[in-house]
Design a protein around this motif. Sequence first.
Motif, PDB file in Angstrom:
ATOM      1  N   ASN A   9       0.804  -1.156  -0.131  1.00  0.00           N
ATOM      2  CA  ASN A   9       0.157  -0.098  -0.026  1.00  0.00           C
ATOM      3  C   ASN A   9       1.049   1.137  -0.089  1.00  0.00           C
ATOM      4  N   LEU A  10       1.855   1.070   0.869  1.00  0.00           N
ATOM      5  CA  LEU A  10       2.837   2.331   0.783  1.00  0.00           C
ATOM      6  C   LEU A  10       3.342   2.476  -0.754  1.00  0.00           C
ATOM      7  N   ALA A  11       4.002   1.530  -1.289  1.00  0.00           N
ATOM      8  CA  ALA A  11       4.591   1.646  -2.579  1.00  0.00           C
ATOM      9  C   ALA A  11       3.462   2.067  -3.644  1.00  0.00           C
ATOM     10  N   MET A  12       2.257   1.600  -3.477  1.00  0.00           N
ATOM     11  CA  MET A  12       1.201   2.102  -4.509  1.00  0.00           C
ATOM     12  C   MET A  12       1.012   3.591  -4.134  1.00  0.00           C
ATOM     13  N   SER A  13       0.946   4.015  -3.080  1.00  0.00           N
ATOM     14  CA  SER A  13       0.458   5.319  -2.538  1.00  0.00           C
ATOM     15  C   SER A  13       1.742   6.521  -3.132  1.00  0.00           C
ATOM     16  N   ILE A  14       2.698   5.932  -2.905  1.00  0.00           N
ATOM     17  CA  ILE A  14       3.892   6.932  -3.398  1.00  0.00           C
ATOM     18  C   ILE A  14       3.888   6.821  -4.700  1.00  0.00           C
ATOM     19  N   ALA A  15       3.529   5.643  -5.650  1.00  0.00           N
ATOM     20  CA  ALA A  15       3.523   5.801  -6.978  1.00  0.00           C
ATOM     21  C   ALA A  15       2.666   6.812  -7.635  1.00  0.00           C
ATOM     22  N   MET A  16       1.785   7.244  -6.832  1.00  0.00           N
ATOM     23  CA  MET A  16       0.577   8.185  -7.344  1.00  0.00           C
ATOM     24  C   MET A  16       1.304   9.550  -7.172  1.00  0.00           C
ATOM     25  N   GLU A  17       2.534  10.003  -6.696  1.00  0.00           N
ATOM     26  CA  GLU A  17       2.970  11.185  -6.677  1.00  0.00           C
ATOM     27  C   GLU A  17       3.565  11.427  -8.011  1.00  0.00           C
ATOM     28  N   MET A  18       3.434  12.858  -8.409  1.00  0.00           N
ATOM     29  CA  MET A  18       3.753  13.369  -9.482  1.00  0.00           C
ATOM     30  C   MET A  18       5.076  13.377 -10.139  1.00  0.00           C
ATOM     31  N   ASP A  19       6.017  13.323  -8.898  1.00  0.00           N
ATOM     32  CA  ASP A  19       7.426  13.210  -9.005  1.00  0.00           C
ATOM     33  C   ASP A  19       8.212  12.227  -8.466  1.00  0.00           C
ATOM     34  N   SER A  20       7.561  11.271  -8.143  1.00  0.00           N
ATOM     35  CA  SER A  20       8.321  10.032  -7.362  1.00  0.00           C
ATOM     36  C   SER A  20       8.068   8.737  -8.172  1.00  0.00           C
ATOM     37  N   THR A  21       9.144   7.899  -8.470  1.00  0.00           N
ATOM     38  CA  THR A  21       9.021   6.576  -8.896  1.00  0.00           C
ATOM     39  C   THR A  21       9.511   5.460  -7.483  1.00  0.00           C
ATOM     40  N   VAL A  22       8.787   4.389  -7.506  1.00  0.00           N
ATOM     41  CA  VAL A  22       8.908   3.487  -6.580  1.00  0.00           C
ATOM     42  C   VAL A  22       9.453   2.109  -6.866  1.00  0.00           C
ATOM     43  N   LEU A  23      10.370   1.665  -6.182  1.00  0.00           N
ATOM     44  CA  LEU A  23      10.838   0.222  -6.351  1.00  0.00           C
ATOM     45  C   LEU A  23      10.529  -0.502  -5.287  1.00  0.00           C
ATOM     46  N   LEU A  24       9.632  -1.811  -5.292  1.00  0.00           N
ATOM     47  CA  LEU A  24       9.432  -2.308  -4.108  1.00  0.00           C
ATOM     48  C   LEU A  24       9.869  -3.641  -4.324  1.00  0.00           C
ATOM     49  N   VAL A  25      10.783  -4.057  -3.227  1.00  0.00           N
ATOM     50  CA  VAL A  25      11.711  -4.994  -2.997  1.00  0.00           C
ATOM     51  C   VAL A  25      11.125  -6.141  -2.044  1.00  0.00           C
ATOM     52  N   ASP A  26      11.041  -7.269  -2.469  1.00  0.00           N
ATOM     53  CA  ASP A  26      10.445  -8.400  -1.346  1.00  0.00           C
ATOM     54  C   ASP A  26      11.824  -8.836  -0.960  1.00  0.00           C
ATOM     55  N   ALA A  27      12.062  -8.514   0.384  1.00  0.00           N
ATOM     56  CA  ALA A  27      13.316  -9.184   1.107  1.00  0.00           C
ATOM     57  C   ALA A  27      13.274  -9.924   2.026  1.00  0.00           C
ATOM     58  N   ASP A  28      11.804 -10.380   2.321  1.00  0.00           N
ATOM     59  CA  ASP A  28      11.381 -11.376   3.256  1.00  0.00           C
ATOM     60  C   ASP A  28      11.620 -12.723   2.549  1.00  0.00           C
ATOM     61  N   VAL A  29      12.905 -13.058   2.326  1.00  0.00           N
ATOM     62  CA  VAL A  29      13.231 -14.379   1.517  1.00  0.00           C
ATOM     63  C   VAL A  29      12.741 -15.411   1.820  1.00  0.00           C
ATOM     64  N   ALA A  30      12.780 -15.695   3.165  1.00  0.00           N
ATOM     65  CA  ALA A  30      12.028 -17.072   3.670  1.00  0.00           C
ATOM     66  C   ALA A  30      10.744 -17.276   3.547  1.00  0.00           C
ATOM     67  N   ARG A  31       9.833 -16.081   3.643  1.00  0.00           N
ATOM     68  CA  ARG A  31       8.540 -16.161   3.470  1.00  0.00           C
ATOM     69  C   ARG A  31       8.070 -15.146   2.587  1.00  0.00           C
ATOM     70  N   PRO A  32       8.550 -15.113   1.263  1.00  0.00           N
ATOM     71  CA  PRO A  32       8.156 -14.152   0.633  1.00  0.00           C
ATOM     72  C   PRO A  32       6.503 -14.168   0.217  1.00  0.00           C
ATOM     73  N   SER A  33       5.914 -12.730  -0.230  1.00  0.00           N
ATOM     74  CA  SER A  33       4.355 -12.661  -0.151  1.00  0.00           C
ATOM     75  C   SER A  33       4.021 -11.512  -0.826  1.00  0.00           C
ATOM     76  N   VAL A  34       5.212 -10.825  -1.484  1.00  0.00           N
ATOM     77  CA  VAL A  34       4.752  -9.497  -2.170  1.00  0.00           C
ATOM     78  C   VAL A  34       4.107  -9.925  -3.464  1.00  0.00           C
ATOM     79  N   LEU A  35       4.777 -11.004  -4.276  1.00  0.00           N
ATOM     80  CA  LEU A  35       4.137 -11.260  -5.601  1.00  0.00           C
ATOM     81  C   LEU A  35       2.505 -11.984  -5.417  1.00  0.00           C
ATOM     82  N   LYS A  36       2.457 -12.623  -4.456  1.00  0.00           N
ATOM     83  CA  LYS A  36       1.068 -13.314  -4.100  1.00  0.00           C
ATOM     84  C   LYS A  36       0.124 -12.349  -3.807  1.00  0.00           C
ATOM     85  N   VAL A  37       0.347 -11.080  -3.175  1.00  0.00           N
ATOM     86  CA  VAL A  37      -0.359 -10.246  -2.777  1.00  0.00           C
ATOM     87  C   VAL A  37      -0.680  -9.337  -4.153  1.00  0.00           C
ATOM     88  N   LEU A  38       0.139  -9.259  -4.747  1.00  0.00           N
ATOM     89  CA  LEU A  38       0.086  -8.678  -6.235  1.00  0.00           C
ATOM     90  C   LEU A  38      -0.668  -9.236  -7.296  1.00  0.00           C
TER      91      LEU A  38
END
Length: 241
Positions: free
Chosen positions: A74-103
């Motif tokens: 949600n934080l990444a999605m919200s910041i991506a809405m900024e007019m002058d910001s780009t966002v890189l979201l990194v899944d660093a919970d490598v033992a229990r990754p879930s970012v891709l599942k959520v997306l």
Amino acid sequence: MELSNSRQVTLDLERLAGLGLVTQEGGRTAVAEDFRAIKRPLLRTARAATIANSNLIVVTSALPSEGKTYCAVNLAMSIAMEMDSTVLLVDADVARPSVLKVLGLPPGPGLMDVLLGEQADLSDVILKTNIRTLSVVPAGRADKHATELLASRSMSRLLADIAGRYADRIVIFDSPPLLLTTEASVLAAHMGQVVMVVEAEHTTQHAVKEALQRIQHCPNVNLIYNKSRATADAKYYGYYD
């Protein structure tokens, strides 16, 4: 570390909105308004650049299942809405990754593959989404030495590279919980800003204090009080600096 090698993926924004996530087409929901408030001080600090790696933000929690991945996305999605910001979201919970599942994305090579030397560069594993200002780095392949790799010199070099080469980009890391591994606090030590998610009416005060002790060396620590049900509409979030 250019994006020319990155793969294009499509996020189902209607599905994400149905899950209660912030989307560009989702309108002024309570969650969207909460994350507008949450991101503002983080962006101010990142843009002021008064602390090292201020554009690197790690989202963590004391314990599992407190909602840190949900908040990181949600934080990444919200910041991506900024007019002058780009966002890189990194899944660093490598033992229990879930970012891709959520997306709603299939698994693929990511951070671990770069640390293991199986991908030459981070650009090889970046997923460029149909949100122009948002890209994602998966956790990548599972490895029994995953936690050690997060604390390795290779990770330190990679983070320094990301902070330097992407100085105009906000990079958000979904981290392992602080009380499960020592590597979470090691990762946090490289970040300019830390966001710790605390589950309302569930996480004990003792757990919160112990987790905060593990990141006391971090220059900027913020808390999100998550899953609060103080009002009928406030299903999630409250913000405390």
